[in-house]
Write an enzyme that holds these catalytic residues in place. Structure first.
Site, PDB file in Angstrom:
ATOM      1  N   THR A 199     -16.398  -0.795 -13.819  1.00  0.00           N
ATOM      2  CA  THR A 199     -16.279  -1.812 -12.767  1.00  0.00           C
ATOM      3  C   THR A 199     -16.716  -3.163 -13.312  1.00  0.00           C
ATOM      4  O   THR A 199     -17.665  -3.240 -14.096  1.00  0.00           O
ATOM      5  CB  THR A 199     -17.056  -1.417 -11.486  1.00  0.00           C
ATOM      6  OG1 THR A 199     -17.016  -2.508 -10.559  1.00  0.00           O
ATOM      7  CG2 THR A 199     -18.501  -1.037 -11.755  1.00  0.00           C
ATOM      8  N   SER A 200     -16.009  -4.210 -12.879  1.00  0.00           N
ATOM      9  CA  SER A 200     -16.276  -5.548 -13.410  1.00  0.00           C
ATOM     10  C   SER A 200     -17.541  -6.161 -12.816  1.00  0.00           C
ATOM     11  O   SER A 200     -18.012  -7.184 -13.290  1.00  0.00           O
ATOM     12  CB  SER A 200     -15.082  -6.468 -13.137  1.00  0.00           C
ATOM     13  OG  SER A 200     -14.869  -6.562 -11.747  1.00  0.00           O
ATOM     14  N   ASN A 233     -18.640   0.724 -19.698  1.00  0.00           N
ATOM     15  CA  ASN A 233     -17.494  -0.130 -19.367  1.00  0.00           C
ATOM     16  C   ASN A 233     -16.809  -0.566 -20.657  1.00  0.00           C
ATOM     17  O   ASN A 233     -17.420  -0.526 -21.720  1.00  0.00           O
ATOM     18  CB  ASN A 233     -17.987  -1.358 -18.585  1.00  0.00           C
ATOM     19  CG  ASN A 233     -16.954  -1.920 -17.639  1.00  0.00           C
ATOM     20  OD1 ASN A 233     -16.266  -1.168 -16.960  1.00  0.00           O
ATOM     21  ND2 ASN A 233     -16.826  -3.226 -17.591  1.00  0.00           N
ATOM     22  N   ARG A 272       1.520   1.728  -3.609  1.00  0.00           N
ATOM     23  CA  ARG A 272       0.325   2.218  -4.329  1.00  0.00           C
ATOM     24  C   ARG A 272       0.142   3.713  -4.047  1.00  0.00           C
ATOM     25  O   ARG A 272      -0.185   4.487  -4.928  1.00  0.00           O
ATOM     26  CB  ARG A 272      -0.948   1.468  -3.898  1.00  0.00           C
ATOM     27  CG  ARG A 272      -0.959  -0.042  -4.084  1.00  0.00           C
ATOM     28  CD  ARG A 272      -1.234  -0.458  -5.514  1.00  0.00           C
ATOM     29  NE  ARG A 272      -0.099  -0.223  -6.383  1.00  0.00           N
ATOM     30  CZ  ARG A 272       1.052  -0.914  -6.363  1.00  0.00           C
ATOM     31  NH1 ARG A 272       1.230  -1.893  -5.506  1.00  0.00           N
ATOM     32  NH2 ARG A 272       2.040  -0.634  -7.186  1.00  0.00           N
ATOM     33  N   ASP A 275      -7.771   5.276  -4.998  1.00  0.00           N
ATOM     34  CA  ASP A 275      -6.951   6.415  -5.439  1.00  0.00           C
ATOM     35  C   ASP A 275      -7.703   7.717  -5.141  1.00  0.00           C
ATOM     36  O   ASP A 275      -8.861   7.690  -4.721  1.00  0.00           O
ATOM     37  CB  ASP A 275      -6.577   6.289  -6.934  1.00  0.00           C
ATOM     38  CG  ASP A 275      -7.785   6.388  -7.870  1.00  0.00           C
ATOM     39  OD1 ASP A 275      -8.578   7.343  -7.716  1.00  0.00           O
ATOM     40  OD2 ASP A 275      -7.933   5.540  -8.774  1.00  0.00           O
ATOM     41  N   TYR A 284       0.830  -1.222   0.000  1.00  0.00           N
ATOM     42  CA  TYR A 284       0.000   0.000   0.000  1.00  0.00           C
ATOM     43  C   TYR A 284       0.860   1.267   0.000  1.00  0.00           C
ATOM     44  O   TYR A 284       0.454   2.282  -0.572  1.00  0.00           O
ATOM     45  CB  TYR A 284      -1.021  -0.024   1.153  1.00  0.00           C
ATOM     46  CG  TYR A 284      -2.114  -1.026   0.854  1.00  0.00           C
ATOM     47  CD1 TYR A 284      -3.132  -0.720  -0.058  1.00  0.00           C
ATOM     48  CD2 TYR A 284      -2.110  -2.300   1.412  1.00  0.00           C
ATOM     49  CE1 TYR A 284      -4.111  -1.646  -0.383  1.00  0.00           C
ATOM     50  CE2 TYR A 284      -3.080  -3.232   1.094  1.00  0.00           C
ATOM     51  CZ  TYR A 284      -4.087  -2.899   0.190  1.00  0.00           C
ATOM     52  OH  TYR A 284      -5.043  -3.826  -0.146  1.00  0.00           O
ATOM     53  N   HIS A 317     -14.554   1.909  -0.376  1.00  0.00           N
ATOM     54  CA  HIS A 317     -13.519   0.919  -0.052  1.00  0.00           C
ATOM     55  C   HIS A 317     -12.298   1.536   0.614  1.00  0.00           C
ATOM     56  O   HIS A 317     -11.228   0.925   0.637  1.00  0.00           O
ATOM     57  CB  HIS A 317     -13.096   0.160  -1.321  1.00  0.00           C
ATOM     58  CG  HIS A 317     -14.116  -0.834  -1.791  1.00  0.00           C
ATOM     59  ND1 HIS A 317     -14.078  -1.435  -3.027  1.00  0.00           N
ATOM     60  CD2 HIS A 317     -15.219  -1.335  -1.177  1.00  0.00           C
ATOM     61  CE1 HIS A 317     -15.109  -2.263  -3.158  1.00  0.00           C
ATOM     62  NE2 HIS A 317     -15.821  -2.208  -2.053  1.00  0.00           N
ATOM     63  N   ALA A 366     -13.848   4.863 -20.706  1.00  0.00           N
ATOM     64  CA  ALA A 366     -14.495   5.858 -19.841  1.00  0.00           C
ATOM     65  C   ALA A 366     -14.110   7.278 -20.259  1.00  0.00           C
ATOM     66  O   ALA A 366     -14.950   8.184 -20.233  1.00  0.00           O
ATOM     67  CB  ALA A 366     -14.099   5.614 -18.386  1.00  0.00           C
TER      68      ALA A 366
HETATM   69  P1  OAD Z   1     -11.841  -4.540 -11.809  1.00  0.00           P
HETATM   70  O1  OAD Z   1     -10.386  -4.546 -12.127  1.00  0.00           O
HETATM   71  O2  OAD Z   1     -12.444  -5.789 -11.298  1.00  0.00           O
HETATM   72  O3  OAD Z   1     -12.674  -4.101 -13.096  1.00  0.00           O
HETATM   73  C1  OAD Z   1     -12.331  -2.998 -13.871  1.00  0.00           C
HETATM   74  C2  OAD Z   1     -13.305  -2.899 -15.028  1.00  0.00           C
HETATM   75  O4  OAD Z   1     -12.989  -1.724 -15.771  1.00  0.00           O
HETATM   76  C3  OAD Z   1     -13.249  -4.088 -16.011  1.00  0.00           C
HETATM   77  O5  OAD Z   1     -14.579  -4.535 -16.296  1.00  0.00           O
HETATM   78  C4  OAD Z   1     -12.594  -3.485 -17.255  1.00  0.00           C
HETATM   79  O6  OAD Z   1     -13.093  -4.048 -18.461  1.00  0.00           O
HETATM   80  C5  OAD Z   1     -13.021  -2.031 -17.153  1.00  0.00           C
HETATM   81  N1  OAD Z   1     -12.113  -1.088 -17.814  1.00  0.00           N
HETATM   82  C6  OAD Z   1     -10.771  -1.177 -17.995  1.00  0.00           C
HETATM   83  N2  OAD Z   1     -10.307  -0.106 -18.631  1.00  0.00           N
HETATM   84  C7  OAD Z   1     -11.360   0.724 -18.862  1.00  0.00           C
HETATM   85  C8  OAD Z   1     -11.527   2.001 -19.476  1.00  0.00           C
HETATM   86  N3  OAD Z   1     -10.497   2.670 -19.986  1.00  0.00           N
HETATM   87  N4  OAD Z   1     -12.772   2.524 -19.522  1.00  0.00           N
HETATM   88  C9  OAD Z   1     -13.845   1.853 -19.016  1.00  0.00           C
HETATM   89  N5  OAD Z   1     -13.746   0.651 -18.424  1.00  0.00           N
HETATM   90  C10 OAD Z   1     -12.512   0.085 -18.340  1.00  0.00           C
HETATM   91  O7  OAD Z   1     -12.074  -3.317 -10.785  1.00  0.00           O
HETATM   92  P2  OAD Z   1     -13.302  -3.018  -9.834  1.00  0.00           P
HETATM   93  O8  OAD Z   1     -14.585  -3.480 -10.446  1.00  0.00           O
HETATM   94  O9  OAD Z   1     -13.190  -1.606  -9.443  1.00  0.00           O
HETATM   95  O10 OAD Z   1     -11.635  -3.736  -3.683  1.00  0.00           O
HETATM   96  O11 OAD Z   1     -12.953  -3.921  -8.599  1.00  0.00           O
HETATM   97  C11 OAD Z   1     -13.803  -3.894  -7.468  1.00  0.00           C
HETATM   98  C12 OAD Z   1     -13.021  -4.084  -6.202  1.00  0.00           C
HETATM   99  O12 OAD Z   1     -12.239  -5.276  -6.281  1.00  0.00           O
HETATM  100  C13 OAD Z   1     -12.007  -3.027  -5.912  1.00  0.00           C
HETATM  101  O13 OAD Z   1     -12.544  -1.849  -5.322  1.00  0.00           O
HETATM  102  C14 OAD Z   1     -11.058  -3.690  -4.991  1.00  0.00           C
HETATM  103  C15 OAD Z   1     -10.969  -5.061  -5.621  1.00  0.00           C
HETATM  104  O14 OAD Z   1     -10.761  -6.079  -4.779  1.00  0.00           O
HETATM  105  C16 OAD Z   1     -10.857  -3.506  -2.620  1.00  0.00           C
HETATM  106  O15 OAD Z   1      -9.674  -3.239  -2.682  1.00  0.00           O
HETATM  107  C17 OAD Z   1     -11.582  -3.591  -1.346  1.00  0.00           C
END
Ligand code: OAD
Length: 233
Positions: free
Chosen positions: A176-177, A201, A59, A94, A56, A109, A219
């Site tokens: 977000t995934s 997404n 990061r 971030d 961290y 988070h 995005a």
């Molecule tokens: P992920 O890494 O799981 O998902 C990121 C998403 O963004 C994916 O679906 C990508 O396809 C999409 N993506 C990538 N580049 C992009 C762009 N330029 N424009 C639009 N979309 C794009 O991240 P999160 O869903 O944020 O939790 O993950 C959720 C949580 O899992 C996080 O907050 C973290 C992690 O464990 C903690 O740390 C508690």
């Protein structure tokens, strides 16, 4: 057409990808070379605190080299110009939404720039590396951990988020995934209570089928166009 006064926006790692911040679930399934379970659980911290603190610290240090992109800036503009209710909920740790100027913002988070004291439970801004074992400014004990909501822990401000989801007219999910709950379930709550739902997404998220509309792309391109549109309407 459904009148929109009240908007809730959820963002994930994808919104910061074009700023150069790594997403969590990249093609190799690793987060900056680590399995998420090795750095983002309380068990990992108990097992190997030095590794987790260093991770961290790195990061947080890397934030100095990145800037908000067009998507963060567009959401900040929406926040400033939108007269109705608006809540931006980010899963990101971030500070790019903050630096872009978003005010109605919840970091559900936690935040890389914050420490959580294991002795007194208070949160504080950290300026020194966790690896240097800084003292908590509230109780002076050297028991700070990263103020990150790890797997198995309760995200911040869930009551306020739930309330906002129940009364919003539009729920928008960006970058977000849809793999991590409770955030992954927000679309279903908002939709159940009558909101229109939109996903932006790079590719369909795990919860894509729950959205009324999906726009696939970057995005940095989709979000400014959407903000221009909604402010013009
Ligand atoms: P992920 O890494 O799981 O998902 C990121 C998403 O963004 C994916 O679906 C990508 O396809 C999409 N993506 C990538 N580049 C992009 C762009 N330029 N424009 C639009 N979309 C794009 O991240 P999160 O869903 O944020 O939790 O993950 C959720 C949580 O899992 C996080 O907050 C973290 C992690 O464990 C903690 O740390 C508690």
């Amino acid at each position: 057409m459904h009148e929109i006064n009240n908007i809730v926006i959820l963002t994930g790692a994808g919104i910061s990808a074009e700023s150069g911040v790594a997403t969590f679930r990249g093609p190799d399934g690793l987060w900056e070379g680590h399995r998420v379970e090795d750095v983002a659980t309380p068990e990992a911290f108990m097992r190997n605190p030095a590794l987790v603190l260093k991770f961290y610290d790195e990061r947080r240090a890397s934030l100095k080299g990145v800037q908000p992109n067009a998507a963060h800036k567009a959401l900040a503009r929406l926040d400033a110009e939108w007269d109705g209710d608006l809540l931006l909920v980010t899963q990101n740790v971030d500070d790019l939404h903050d630096r872009a100027g978003s005010k109605r913002l919840i970091h559900m988070h936690g935040e890389l720039s914050s420490g959580l004291c294991l002795s007194c439970g208070q949160r504080s801004t950290v300026t020194d590396d966790f690896s240097n074992d800084p003292a908590c400014p509230h109780c002076d004990k050297r028991t700070l951990r990263p103020d990150i909501v790890w797997f198995g822990e309760m995200p911040y401000q869930m009551d306020k988020i739930e309330q906002a989801l129940k009364k919003c007219d539009l729920f928008v999910s960006i970058g977000t995934s849809g793999a991590v709950y409770p955030a992954a379930g927000f679309v279903q709550t908002a939709r159940h209570y009558g909101a229109q739902t939109l996903e932006m997404n790079l590719d369909p998220s795990d919860g894509s089928l729950y959205f009324h509309k999906s726009r696939m792309g970057k995005a940095g391109e989709l979000v400014p166009a959407w903000v221009d549109n909604i402010l013009a309407d």
